[in-house]
Design a protein around this motif. Structure first.
Motif, short mmCIF file in Angstrom:
data_model
loop_
_atom_site.label_atom_id
_atom_site.label_comp_id
_atom_site.label_asym_id
_atom_site.label_seq_id
_atom_site.Cartn_x
_atom_site.Cartn_y
_atom_site.Cartn_z
N TYR A 1 43.79 27.14 2.34
CA TYR A 1 44.26 26.49 3.57
C TYR A 1 45.04 27.48 4.42
CZ TYR A 1 46.41 23.20 6.75
OH TYR A 1 46.80 22.55 7.87
N HIS B 1 44.04 28.97 7.98
CA HIS B 1 44.95 28.75 9.10
C HIS B 1 45.34 30.06 9.76
CE1 HIS B 1 48.62 27.44 11.18
NE2 HIS B 1 47.97 26.30 11.25
N ARG C 1 42.95 31.82 12.15
CA ARG C 1 42.80 31.29 13.51
C ARG C 1 43.51 32.13 14.55
NH1 ARG C 1 43.59 24.94 13.63
NH2 ARG C 1 41.42 24.35 14.01
N THR C 2 44.58 32.74 14.14
CA THR C 2 45.37 33.49 15.12
C THR C 2 44.58 34.66 15.70
OG1 THR C 2 47.41 32.78 14.08
CG2 THR C 2 47.52 34.74 15.48
N LEU D 1 41.50 34.98 15.58
CA LEU D 1 40.30 34.37 16.18
C LEU D 1 40.58 33.89 17.59
CD1 LEU D 1 37.41 33.66 15.45
CD2 LEU D 1 38.20 31.40 14.87
N ARG D 2 41.77 33.40 17.77
CA ARG D 2 42.14 32.94 19.10
C ARG D 2 42.12 34.10 20.08
NH1 ARG D 2 46.16 30.47 17.68
NH2 ARG D 2 47.68 32.09 18.11
N ALA D 3 42.65 35.22 19.63
CA ALA D 3 42.64 36.42 20.48
C ALA D 3 41.20 36.79 20.84
CB ALA D 3 43.34 37.58 19.77
N THR E 1 38.44 34.91 20.89
CA THR E 1 37.76 33.99 21.80
C THR E 1 38.34 34.06 23.20
OG1 THR E 1 39.15 32.22 20.95
CG2 THR E 1 36.92 32.32 20.12
N ASN E 2 39.66 34.14 23.26
CA ASN E 2 40.28 34.20 24.60
C ASN E 2 39.89 35.47 25.34
OD1 ASN E 2 41.98 31.90 25.40
ND2 ASN E 2 42.94 32.26 23.41
N TYR E 3 40.09 36.60 24.65
CA TYR E 3 39.73 37.87 25.30
C TYR E 3 38.24 37.95 25.57
CZ TYR E 3 44.37 39.80 24.66
OH TYR E 3 45.71 40.04 24.74
N GLU F 1 36.41 35.49 26.37
CA GLU F 1 36.20 34.70 27.58
C GLU F 1 36.53 35.54 28.81
OE1 GLU F 1 38.01 30.89 27.01
OE2 GLU F 1 38.04 30.55 29.22
N SER G 1 34.72 30.62 14.21
CA SER G 1 35.59 29.49 14.49
C SER G 1 35.08 28.22 13.80
CB SER G 1 35.68 29.27 16.00
OG SER G 1 36.51 28.21 16.29
N ARG H 1 41.71 20.27 3.91
CA ARG H 1 42.61 19.17 4.25
C ARG H 1 42.23 17.91 3.49
NH1 ARG H 1 42.05 19.36 9.83
NH2 ARG H 1 43.24 21.28 9.98
#
Lengths: 482, 138
Positions: A252, A256, A259-260, A262-264, A266-268, A270, A299, A310
């Motif tokens: 878990y 989790h 994701r951090t 991964l966020r970078a 996907t955002n970058y 984009e 993702s 979960r």
């Protein structure tokens, strides 16, 4: 093992000894009975001899009286005396007669015969004397006959009587001795029987205690073995649970934390895509698109992993569920999400059970989503949801007439991320069935599948029916180590 | 004094950069101060440590607060803020990766005004910035 032999042996010995005890008791009973009978008969005999003795003592009395009367007659010549004499003689004869009947021994009989004969002779002489007197003889003349002829006979009779009395006394004593002997024997046998019974009883008691001890030892060993086994099982279960929990927490937190970054990405991604769009660099745009698509896939995978994780972390919320309604709802949801598809769904009505509604919804959704997916190339797609008894266990199923799967890979089906199709054939993360299995396992059930290539597939699952069997230890065949 | 200040508490440099870009994209009119962790945030808010000498009464109008930070976390900052009579009315927007229900409940109990999850897309991030701006305007 030794304990078992002791147990069995003690049991046999106990049976044997009890039997012996019973036999000895009965033998004792018979012996005592026999001795009592002997006692009784010898006592009776003794009494008889005593009575004979009394009769024997009466003989000389009557004889004496007869003599006295006749002597008086010889002197007085009184006829009444004659009568009395004859009376006395009659008494004598009667007693003698009784004795003759009663006395069985040869010696006794012989003595009594002699007494009778002697008395006869005595009587003849006496009668003769009395006749002479009647004829007028003088007593003075008759006296010498009394002395010379009658006295010796009288002495012989007395001797015979004395001998008879002695004989009777001996017989009486003998009978008494036998009685006493019988009595002592009876006492001895009774005492012996009592003692041996006591002995046997104590042996039996001792054996019973031994048996009980052996039995309790066996039970103790068994209990110990079982307790040890329980302890081991509990220990293993604890270890396993702890390990599982750690693994869950670990996967878990990893998912989790992934994701951090991964966020970078996907955002970058984009931002870069919009810049590439503006730059008119087609190759750049294509590469960035590939990058973004990879990021998206990652993702999706992480989301699946997180939701799967979960699922197994939260506590089970068991309640009564209308399974039919649940399946129908999920079907409606899928139909709404795929408006272009026409799938014929049949849900068996009135299916009720106990479970966690949220988890079961996810499981059924995954199964039916699969059914939807794999019937995508079917013109008349049919999906069926119901429940059947398999080996007496109610088993739910989702059946489709879609593309099916190769039975050879059935063992891979429920493994997380293992897929039997490429993403171009059918989309998916490969986590759906692993989720189903997790949910089903949490309910204590199992999941499995049947299918054939091109001929559809059926996925089964059970709830609340996992059998937990603890094997109780039986006595081991060798040694004491369990 | 007329220029409003927004305190942005975030330890991840990528998230700081992306959010700053979003602010720029949306033409965010306010001054943004970045605190790299909870301790820095507290130093700023209470005019201590490296921010000694700052006018405490010059409180930010809004705080964007990450929760998962090393040493001093977001909830601790929030608690400290709500205990202070000057800072208890500052708007707090939680922007976090955490989807733990317990965190959301605690944040709510401590008086956070908004609880948002960090989005995967830049577009959504811009939407959040817009929302923050409208919060300040009211």
């Amino acid at each position: 093992m030794l304990v078992a032999i002791k147990y069995r042996l003690s049991g046999r010995i106990l049976a044997l000894v009890s039997l012996a005890g019973l036999v000895s008791l009965s033998a004792t009973g018979v012996a005592v009975f026999a001795f009592r009978r002997a006692l009784n008969s010898s006592e009776l005999l003794r009494e008889k001899h005593a009575e004979d003795l009394i009769l024997c003592h009466e003989l000389p009395r009557y004889l004496e009286r007869k003599l006295a009367k006749s002597r008086s007659f010889l002197i007085t010549g009184d006829e009444s005396l004659d009568r009395e004499m004859r009376l006395a003689r009659k008494e004598f004869a009667s007693v003698l007669g009784q004795l003759l009947e009663r006395v069985r021994s040869d010696e006794g009989h012989r003595l009594l015969i002699k007494i009778r004969e002697d008395e006869l002779r005595h009587h003849d002489i006496l009668v003769d004397l009395m006749a002479k007197r009647r004829r007028g003889a003088r007593p003075r003349d008759l006296a010498p006959v009394l002395t010379d002829r009658l006295n010796p006979i009288r002495d012989e009779i007395d001797l015979a009587i004395r001998r008879l009395v002695e004989l009777k006394e001996v017989q009486m004593r003998l009978a008494g001795d036998v009685a006493e002997a019988s009595l002592s024997w009876a006492k001895a046998v009774s005492a012996g029987a009592a003692l041996s019974t006591l002995l046997i009883f104590s042996i039996v008691l001792w054996l019973v205690r031994r048996l009980a001890a052996a039995q309790s030892e066996v039970e103790h060993t068994l209990r110990q073995a079982n307790a040890e086994l329980d302890l081991q099982v509990a220990e293993r279960t604890r270890e396993l649970s702890a390990f599982n929990r750690e693994l869950e927490a670990f996967s878990y937190s990893i998912a989790h934390d992934l994701r951090t970054p991964l966020r970078a990405i996907t955002n970058y991604g984009e931002l870069a895509a919009s810049r590439a769009q503006v730059s008119q660099d087609a190759e750049l745009k294509r590469q960035i698109d590939r990058l973004r698509s990879a990021g998206l896939r990652m993702s999706q995978l992480i989301d699946s992993l997180l939701s799967l994780s979960r699922l197994t972390r939260r506590p089970l919320n068991l309640r009564e569920i209308d399974i039919s309604a649940l399946a129908s709802d999920v079907g409606a949801e899928l139909a709404a999400a795929n408006p272009s598809r026409k799938v014929d769904l049949t849900v068996q009505p009135d299916l009720k059970d106990i479970g966690d509604p949220d988890l079961l919804r996810v499981a059924i959704l995954n199964l039916m989503d699969n059914a939807w997916k794999f019937t995508a190339h079917q013109t008349d797609a049919r999906v069926e949801f119901g429940r059947v008894l398999i080996d007496d266990i109610p088993s739910y199923f989702v059946r489709d007439n879609g593309t099916g799967f190769d039975e050879r890979f059935v063992h891979k089906l429920f493994t997380a991320f293992e897929r039997l199709h490429t993403a171009s054939e059918y989309p998916g993360t490969g986590i759906g069935l692993a989720t189903v299995e997790r949910v089903v396992h949490r309910h204590g059930g199992t999941a499995w599948a049947e299918g054939r290539l091109g001929d559809g597939a059926t996925f089964y699952f059970t709830l609340n029916r996992r059998v937990v069997s603890k094997e109780r230890v039986r006595l081991p065949k060798g040694g004491r180590d369990v | 004094m007329s220029e409003k200040t927004v305190l942005f508490v975030e330890d991840n440099p990528d998230d700081v950069e992306l959010t700053t870009m979003a602010f720029k994209e949306e033409g965010f009119p306010h001054k943004v101060v970045v605190a790299a962790d909870g301790q820095e945030a507290l130093d700023f808010l209470f005019a201590q440590g490296r921010y000694i000498g700052r006018d405490r009464s010059d409180a930010p109008v809004l705080v964007i607060l990450d929760l998962k930070m090393p040493r001093v976390g977001g909830l601790e900052v929030l608690r400290a803020m709500r205990a202070d009579r000057w800072l208890r009315y500052v708007i707090v927007v939680i922007l976090t990766t955490s989807d733990e229900e317990s965190d959301r409940i605690t944040a709510e109990e401590l008086g956070a005004n908004l609880y948002l999850k960090k989005p995967m897309s830049f577009q959504e991030l811009c939407q959040i910035v817009k929302r923050i701006e409208s919060l300040i305007e009211t």
